[in-house]
Scaffold this motif. Sequence first.
Motif, short mmCIF file in Angstrom:
data_model
loop_
_atom_site.label_atom_id
_atom_site.label_comp_id
_atom_site.label_asym_id
_atom_site.label_seq_id
_atom_site.Cartn_x
_atom_site.Cartn_y
_atom_site.Cartn_z
N GLU A 50 44.00 42.80 59.60
CA GLU A 50 44.07 41.75 58.58
C GLU A 50 43.56 42.19 57.22
O GLU A 50 43.66 41.45 56.25
CB GLU A 50 43.31 40.50 59.04
N ASP A 51 43.00 43.40 57.14
CA ASP A 51 42.62 43.94 55.84
C ASP A 51 43.81 44.60 55.12
O ASP A 51 43.68 45.02 53.97
CB ASP A 51 41.51 44.99 55.99
N THR A 52 44.93 44.67 55.81
CA THR A 52 46.13 45.24 55.20
C THR A 52 46.54 44.41 53.99
O THR A 52 46.71 43.19 54.07
CB THR A 52 47.29 45.27 56.21
N ALA A 53 46.66 45.08 52.85
CA ALA A 53 46.96 44.40 51.60
C ALA A 53 47.12 45.43 50.49
O ALA A 53 46.77 46.60 50.66
CB ALA A 53 45.85 43.42 51.23
N VAL A 54 47.61 44.96 49.38
CA VAL A 54 47.54 45.76 48.15
C VAL A 54 46.22 45.41 47.49
O VAL A 54 45.92 44.23 47.27
CB VAL A 54 48.71 45.46 47.20
N TYR A 55 45.44 46.42 47.19
CA TYR A 55 44.13 46.23 46.58
C TYR A 55 44.23 46.54 45.09
O TYR A 55 44.70 47.61 44.69
CB TYR A 55 43.11 47.14 47.25
N TYR A 56 43.79 45.57 44.29
CA TYR A 56 43.88 45.68 42.85
C TYR A 56 42.50 45.81 42.22
O TYR A 56 41.57 45.08 42.58
CB TYR A 56 44.55 44.44 42.26
N CYS A 57 42.40 46.70 41.28
CA CYS A 57 41.18 46.86 40.50
C CYS A 57 41.26 45.91 39.29
O CYS A 57 42.32 45.73 38.68
CB CYS A 57 41.07 48.29 40.02
N ASN A 58 40.13 45.32 38.96
CA ASN A 58 40.05 44.40 37.83
C ASN A 58 38.86 44.75 36.96
O ASN A 58 37.80 45.14 37.46
CB ASN A 58 39.91 42.96 38.33
N LEU A 59 39.05 44.63 35.66
CA LEU A 59 37.96 44.86 34.71
C LEU A 59 37.93 43.71 33.72
O LEU A 59 38.98 43.32 33.19
CB LEU A 59 38.16 46.19 33.97
N VAL A 60 36.75 43.17 33.49
CA VAL A 60 36.56 42.09 32.53
C VAL A 60 35.57 42.55 31.48
O VAL A 60 34.43 42.91 31.80
CB VAL A 60 36.05 40.81 33.22
N VAL A 61 36.01 42.57 30.24
CA VAL A 61 35.15 43.00 29.13
C VAL A 61 34.27 41.84 28.69
O VAL A 61 34.74 40.70 28.58
CB VAL A 61 36.01 43.50 27.95
N VAL A 62 33.01 42.11 28.50
CA VAL A 62 32.05 41.12 28.01
C VAL A 62 31.75 41.44 26.54
O VAL A 62 31.51 42.61 26.20
CB VAL A 62 30.77 41.15 28.85
N PRO A 63 31.66 40.47 25.61
CA PRO A 63 31.74 39.05 25.89
C PRO A 63 33.10 38.41 25.65
O PRO A 63 33.23 37.19 25.72
CB PRO A 63 30.74 38.48 24.86
N SER A 64 34.13 39.21 25.38
CA SER A 64 35.43 38.62 25.11
C SER A 64 36.09 38.05 26.36
O SER A 64 36.98 37.20 26.26
CB SER A 64 36.36 39.68 24.51
N PHE A 65 35.67 38.56 27.54
CA PHE A 65 36.27 38.15 28.81
C PHE A 65 37.76 38.47 28.90
O PHE A 65 38.49 37.82 29.65
CB PHE A 65 36.01 36.67 29.10
N MET A 66 38.18 39.48 28.15
CA MET A 66 39.52 40.00 28.36
C MET A 66 39.57 40.65 29.74
O MET A 66 38.68 41.40 30.11
CB MET A 66 39.86 41.03 27.29
#
Length: 117
Positions: A88-104
Amino acid sequence: QVQLVESGGGLVQPGGSLRLSCAASGSIGSTYAMGWFRQAPGKQRELVATASSGGNTNYADSLKGRFTISRDNAKNTVYLQMNSLKPEDTAVYYCNLVVVPSFMSYWGKGTLVTVSS
């Protein structure tokens, strides 16, 4: 512009381990959060884990104890150590980055993890 490059996905047997990496480059500054999300076939994308630049971590409750997130700020890289993997861990794993303080928010293209015998 921010680029995220994931690596480390693949096929693993149930009970096995994998380590994902995500390297960030571009205009990210020094304060940002990085994390991993995953999307299984037919399901919505869900949180796996996040790590702030100050070292705070957050995990999906169901994954605590099996997955560990870490980051190397000098390399702008985040890792996800996945142990005792289940089908059940089978999946596409995506990396995410959030810049502070703009929260882009920025996303990688994803890396496929398949847990199967």
